[in-house]
Design a protein around this motif. Structure first.
Motif, PDB file in Angstrom:
ATOM      1  N   ASP A  36      -0.292  -8.132  29.454  1.00  0.00           N
ATOM      2  CA  ASP A  36       0.170  -6.791  29.815  1.00  0.00           C
ATOM      3  C   ASP A  36       1.524  -6.892  30.514  1.00  0.00           C
ATOM      4  O   ASP A  36       1.755  -7.814  31.294  1.00  0.00           O
TER       5      ASP A  36
ATOM      6  N   SER B   2      -2.490 -15.368  35.289  1.00  0.00           N
ATOM      7  CA  SER B   2      -1.454 -15.350  36.328  1.00  0.00           C
ATOM      8  C   SER B   2      -0.712 -14.023  36.280  1.00  0.00           C
ATOM      9  O   SER B   2      -0.590 -13.409  35.230  1.00  0.00           O
ATOM     10  N   LYS B   3      -0.225 -13.620  37.439  1.00  0.00           N
ATOM     11  CA  LYS B   3       0.602 -12.427  37.501  1.00  0.00           C
ATOM     12  C   LYS B   3       2.019 -12.864  37.882  1.00  0.00           C
ATOM     13  O   LYS B   3       2.211 -13.545  38.892  1.00  0.00           O
ATOM     14  N   GLU B   5       6.205 -11.753  38.226  1.00  0.00           N
ATOM     15  CA  GLU B   5       7.155 -10.648  38.345  1.00  0.00           C
ATOM     16  C   GLU B   5       8.540 -11.110  37.923  1.00  0.00           C
ATOM     17  O   GLU B   5       8.945 -12.230  38.243  1.00  0.00           O
ATOM     18  N   GLU B  44       6.167  -6.359  35.769  1.00  0.00           N
ATOM     19  CA  GLU B  44       4.939  -7.029  36.208  1.00  0.00           C
ATOM     20  C   GLU B  44       4.231  -7.521  34.959  1.00  0.00           C
ATOM     21  O   GLU B  44       3.858  -6.709  34.105  1.00  0.00           O
ATOM     22  N   GLU B  46       1.165  -9.834  33.107  1.00  0.00           N
ATOM     23  CA  GLU B  46      -0.081 -10.594  33.202  1.00  0.00           C
ATOM     24  C   GLU B  46      -0.129 -11.598  32.071  1.00  0.00           C
ATOM     25  O   GLU B  46      -0.016 -11.229  30.895  1.00  0.00           O
ATOM     26  N   SER B  54       2.915 -20.137  32.722  1.00  0.00           N
ATOM     27  CA  SER B  54       3.323 -18.733  32.730  1.00  0.00           C
ATOM     28  C   SER B  54       4.808 -18.594  33.020  1.00  0.00           C
ATOM     29  O   SER B  54       5.517 -17.853  32.350  1.00  0.00           O
TER      30      SER B  54
END
Lengths: 80, 80
Positions: A36, B2-3, B5, B44, B46, B54
């Protein structure tokens, strides 16, 4: 002089078509691990005030000018 | 999962007319302490991978899709 950053994003309940389009583009490029992407705005602000005063001023400005509080949320951070 | 930015801003050498317009608007609203505002984009993301994988995937995507490397710079940060 303080440097403050503001991040404005759509609320979770609001659809983000630009983010969906970019997510779809990553899938076409073969990045299946991307689940996402949400898009927001980012502001770097130089303020001639102490860190504390800067945050309160910038929060006012974010509310009035940078974000639409009906659809968007924002986060204010002092960098230095 | 993982997130990550990503912050995309114009290079310092590139004029930012939208930022200048917002700076001017803050002056009209009486915020004399605001010295400069620069506008950027914020993503952002995901990712279904470890933090390390990532970052490398997202850097590729930033280069190809999110930023224009001729005019913009970007910064990638893992949040969790």
């Amino acid at each position: 002089m303080s440097k403050v950053e503001v991040y404005v994003t759509y609320k979770k309940s609001i659809l983000d078509p630009q983010g969906q389009a970019i997510t779809a583009a990553t899938q076409k490029l073969g990045y299946a691990e991307i689940k996402d992407i949400r898009v927001g705005k980012y502001f770097e602000i130089e303020v001639d005030a102490t860190a504390e005063e800067s945050v309160s001023k910038v929060e006012e400005i974010a509310e009035k000018l940078l974000a639409n509080p009906n659809m968007e949320t924002y986060k204010v951070e002092v960098v230095d």
